[in-house]
Write a protein that holds these residues in place. Sequence first.
Motif, short mmCIF file in Angstrom:
data_model
loop_
_atom_site.label_atom_id
_atom_site.label_comp_id
_atom_site.label_asym_id
_atom_site.label_seq_id
_atom_site.Cartn_x
_atom_site.Cartn_y
_atom_site.Cartn_z
N ILE A 101 9.13 2.21 -34.39
CA ILE A 101 8.69 2.20 -32.99
C ILE A 101 7.42 3.03 -32.81
O ILE A 101 6.61 2.76 -31.94
CB ILE A 101 9.82 2.69 -32.05
N PHE A 102 7.22 4.01 -33.68
CA PHE A 102 6.05 4.86 -33.54
C PHE A 102 4.76 4.11 -33.85
O PHE A 102 3.72 4.40 -33.28
CB PHE A 102 6.16 6.10 -34.41
N SER A 103 4.79 3.12 -34.74
CA SER A 103 3.58 2.34 -35.03
C SER A 103 3.16 1.54 -33.80
O SER A 103 1.97 1.39 -33.51
CB SER A 103 3.77 1.44 -36.24
N ILE A 104 4.13 1.05 -33.03
CA ILE A 104 3.82 0.34 -31.78
C ILE A 104 3.29 1.33 -30.75
O ILE A 104 2.30 1.06 -30.07
CB ILE A 104 5.08 -0.37 -31.25
N LEU A 105 3.91 2.49 -30.68
CA LEU A 105 3.48 3.53 -29.75
C LEU A 105 2.05 3.97 -30.05
O LEU A 105 1.24 4.15 -29.15
CB LEU A 105 4.43 4.72 -29.84
N ARG A 106 1.73 4.11 -31.34
CA ARG A 106 0.37 4.51 -31.71
C ARG A 106 -0.63 3.44 -31.28
O ARG A 106 -1.69 3.76 -30.73
CB ARG A 106 0.27 4.74 -33.21
N ALA A 107 -0.32 2.18 -31.47
CA ALA A 107 -1.24 1.11 -31.07
C ALA A 107 -1.47 1.12 -29.56
O ALA A 107 -2.62 0.95 -29.10
CB ALA A 107 -0.69 -0.24 -31.52
N VAL A 108 -0.42 1.36 -28.79
CA VAL A 108 -0.56 1.41 -27.33
C VAL A 108 -1.43 2.59 -26.91
O VAL A 108 -2.33 2.44 -26.07
CB VAL A 108 0.84 1.48 -26.66
N PHE A 109 -1.18 3.75 -27.48
CA PHE A 109 -1.98 4.93 -27.13
C PHE A 109 -3.44 4.77 -27.55
O PHE A 109 -4.35 5.14 -26.81
CB PHE A 109 -1.41 6.21 -27.75
N VAL A 110 -3.68 4.22 -28.73
CA VAL A 110 -5.06 4.03 -29.19
C VAL A 110 -5.79 3.05 -28.26
O VAL A 110 -6.93 3.30 -27.86
CB VAL A 110 -5.09 3.55 -30.65
N LEU A 111 -5.14 1.98 -27.86
CA LEU A 111 -5.75 1.03 -26.94
C LEU A 111 -6.06 1.69 -25.60
O LEU A 111 -7.15 1.53 -25.05
CB LEU A 111 -4.84 -0.18 -26.74
N ALA A 112 -5.10 2.45 -25.07
CA ALA A 112 -5.31 3.14 -23.79
C ALA A 112 -6.43 4.16 -23.89
O ALA A 112 -7.27 4.28 -22.97
CB ALA A 112 -4.02 3.81 -23.34
N LEU A 113 -6.51 4.88 -25.00
CA LEU A 113 -7.58 5.88 -25.17
C LEU A 113 -8.95 5.20 -25.30
O LEU A 113 -9.94 5.69 -24.76
CB LEU A 113 -7.30 6.76 -26.37
N VAL A 114 -9.01 4.09 -26.03
CA VAL A 114 -10.28 3.37 -26.17
C VAL A 114 -10.75 2.85 -24.81
O VAL A 114 -11.92 2.99 -24.45
CB VAL A 114 -10.14 2.22 -27.20
N LEU A 115 -9.84 2.27 -24.04
CA LEU A 115 -10.20 1.80 -22.71
C LEU A 115 -10.64 2.96 -21.81
O LEU A 115 -11.60 2.82 -21.04
CB LEU A 115 -9.04 1.03 -22.08
N SER A 116 -9.97 4.08 -21.90
CA SER A 116 -10.36 5.25 -21.13
C SER A 116 -11.74 5.76 -21.53
O SER A 116 -12.54 6.13 -20.67
CB SER A 116 -9.31 6.34 -21.30
N LEU A 117 -12.00 5.76 -22.84
CA LEU A 117 -13.32 6.20 -23.30
C LEU A 117 -14.42 5.23 -22.87
O LEU A 117 -15.51 5.66 -22.51
CB LEU A 117 -13.32 6.33 -24.82
N LEU A 118 -14.13 3.94 -22.91
CA LEU A 118 -15.13 2.97 -22.44
C LEU A 118 -15.43 3.18 -20.96
O LEU A 118 -16.59 3.08 -20.54
CB LEU A 118 -14.64 1.54 -22.70
#
Length: 135
Positions: free
Chosen positions: A114-131
């Motif tokens: 489940i952590f690999s899914i969680l990491r993908a969600v957080f990375v996507l959210a952080l990338v969108l936030s940085l953009l």
Amino acid sequence: MKHFSLSVRLAFSFAACLLTCFCIAFLIMAKREFDDVSVNQILFHMQLMHDNIVTMPADFINVFLWHVKNSFLCAFSLTYLFDAAPLKKPQKILAGIFLLAAWYVVPGKFIDDIFSILRAVFVLALVLSLLGACT
């Protein structure tokens, strides 16, 4: 005084996120280690750990520390995503880049799927936030 209130709000937000993430991680770890868990079973093992921490299996300690470490990472990320708006643009961008890098350095070996899914969600959210912060 505005800076003090921002610091207090960030501290409370981080504490709430850390508590939530740790509780979820503890439940995942308990399910993985013990399958069906009851309150009495948890209390029994906590007493056993308190009395015999030296004889505890290294794998169990490593799994516990892995979940603690990643709970902090999740809490930092959630605090950034929810409460980073008042930060200045350079601070926001640097913090976002640091968190993105941390998601690939800190976790180490995956213990729970489940952590690999969680990491993908957080990375996507952080990338969108940085953009959003860069524009």
